[in-house]
Write a protein that holds these residues in place. Structure first.
Motif, PDB file in Angstrom:
ATOM      1  N   UNK A  92      -3.086   0.466   0.989  1.00 30.69           N
ATOM      2  CA  UNK A  92      -3.227  -0.513  -0.089  1.00 30.69           C
ATOM      3  C   UNK A  92      -3.444   0.148  -1.437  1.00 30.69           C
ATOM      4  N   UNK A  93      -3.508   1.475  -1.483  1.00 33.15           N
ATOM      5  CA  UNK A  93      -3.672   2.179  -2.744  1.00 33.15           C
ATOM      6  C   UNK A  93      -2.436   2.046  -3.622  1.00 33.15           C
ATOM      7  N   UNK A  94      -1.350   1.487  -3.093  1.00 38.23           N
ATOM      8  CA  UNK A  94      -0.139   1.294  -3.876  1.00 38.23           C
ATOM      9  C   UNK A  94      -0.374   0.456  -5.118  1.00 38.23           C
ATOM     10  N   UNK A  95      -1.429  -0.365  -5.116  1.00 35.38           N
ATOM     11  CA  UNK A  95      -1.703  -1.181  -6.288  1.00 35.38           C
ATOM     12  C   UNK A  95      -2.170  -0.335  -7.458  1.00 35.38           C
ATOM     13  N   UNK A  96      -2.597   0.895  -7.218  1.00 32.70           N
ATOM     14  CA  UNK A  96      -3.030   1.794  -8.286  1.00 32.70           C
ATOM     15  C   UNK A  96      -1.871   2.584  -8.888  1.00 32.70           C
ATOM     16  N   UNK A  97      -0.703   2.501  -8.248  1.00 31.97           N
ATOM     17  CA  UNK A  97       0.423   3.309  -8.694  1.00 31.97           C
ATOM     18  C   UNK A  97       1.362   2.528  -9.595  1.00 31.97           C
ATOM     19  N   UNK A 106      -1.449  11.600 -13.926  1.00 32.09           N
ATOM     20  CA  UNK A 106      -1.839  10.562 -14.869  1.00 32.09           C
ATOM     21  C   UNK A 106      -0.713   9.612 -15.229  1.00 32.09           C
ATOM     22  N   UNK A 107       0.541  10.054 -15.077  1.00 38.36           N
ATOM     23  CA  UNK A 107       1.692   9.185 -15.328  1.00 38.36           C
ATOM     24  C   UNK A 107       1.970   8.257 -14.145  1.00 38.36           C
ATOM     25  N   UNK A 108       1.476   8.623 -12.984  1.00 38.23           N
ATOM     26  CA  UNK A 108       1.767   7.867 -11.766  1.00 38.23           C
ATOM     27  C   UNK A 108       0.698   6.849 -11.397  1.00 38.23           C
ATOM     28  N   UNK A 109      -0.530   7.098 -11.816  1.00 37.05           N
ATOM     29  CA  UNK A 109      -1.656   6.248 -11.431  1.00 37.05           C
ATOM     30  C   UNK A 109      -2.086   5.387 -12.620  1.00 37.05           C
ATOM     31  N   UNK A 110      -2.335   4.123 -12.365  1.00 35.75           N
ATOM     32  CA  UNK A 110      -2.793   3.201 -13.402  1.00 35.75           C
ATOM     33  C   UNK A 110      -4.304   3.343 -13.534  1.00 35.75           C
ATOM     34  N   UNK A 137      12.577  -1.492  -6.103  1.00 33.24           N
ATOM     35  CA  UNK A 137      11.326  -1.892  -6.754  1.00 33.24           C
ATOM     36  C   UNK A 137      10.736  -0.821  -7.658  1.00 33.24           C
ATOM     37  N   UNK A 138      11.114   0.433  -7.456  1.00 36.22           N
ATOM     38  CA  UNK A 138      10.511   1.523  -8.216  1.00 36.22           C
ATOM     39  C   UNK A 138       9.154   1.930  -7.681  1.00 36.22           C
ATOM     40  N   UNK A 139       8.727   1.341  -6.557  1.00 36.41           N
ATOM     41  CA  UNK A 139       7.434   1.662  -5.949  1.00 36.41           C
ATOM     42  C   UNK A 139       7.431   3.105  -5.463  1.00 36.41           C
ATOM     43  N   UNK A 140       6.392   3.838  -5.813  1.00 37.14           N
ATOM     44  CA  UNK A 140       6.285   5.239  -5.420  1.00 37.14           C
ATOM     45  C   UNK A 140       6.002   5.324  -3.926  1.00 37.14           C
ATOM     46  N   UNK A 141       6.822   6.094  -3.227  1.00 32.98           N
ATOM     47  CA  UNK A 141       6.657   6.282  -1.783  1.00 32.98           C
ATOM     48  C   UNK A 141       6.005   7.618  -1.466  1.00 32.98           C
TER      49      UNK A 141
END
Length: 97
Positions: free
Chosen positions: A7-12, A39-43, A71-75
């Motif tokens: 669920x850490x995907x919400x931080x990316x 820092x560019x990847x994590x909100x 989606x551009x979601x980081x995997x």
């Protein structure tokens, strides 16, 4: 390598970033982007991380970032290179990353 299967995907952030670099390649519904700093990847700063720790870790980089093509979601984020020496400042920064 860092895999974001929780669920850490919400931080990316989703890639590409506005004004960001184009992907290096597209394969099987995925896009591979060149180097990005943490820092560019994590909100924002994750919970439980001090400002000093985040300042150090956010400057650390990954060589490749793999995202979902739609989606551009980081995997995954991949760093290529030798292991850092134990007990060094580089090891502390890597452990935080």
């Amino acid at each position: 390598m860092t895999i974001t299967g929780s669920d850490e995907g919400r931080l990316l952030r989703a890639l590409p970033l506005a004004g960001g670099r184009a992907p290096l390649l597209h394969r099987a519904g995925h896009q591979v982007y060149p180097a990005h700093r943490l820092g560019e990847l994590v909100v924002g700063r994750p919970a439980g991380i001090t400002g000093n720790q985040w300042s150090t870790a956010s400057r650390e980089g990954y060589d490749l970032v793999i995202c979902s093509g739609d989606t551009g979601r980081i995997l995954a984020a991949v760093e290529i290179g030798p292991a850092v020496p134990g007990g060094s400042p580089a090891q502390r920064a890597e452990r935080m990353k």
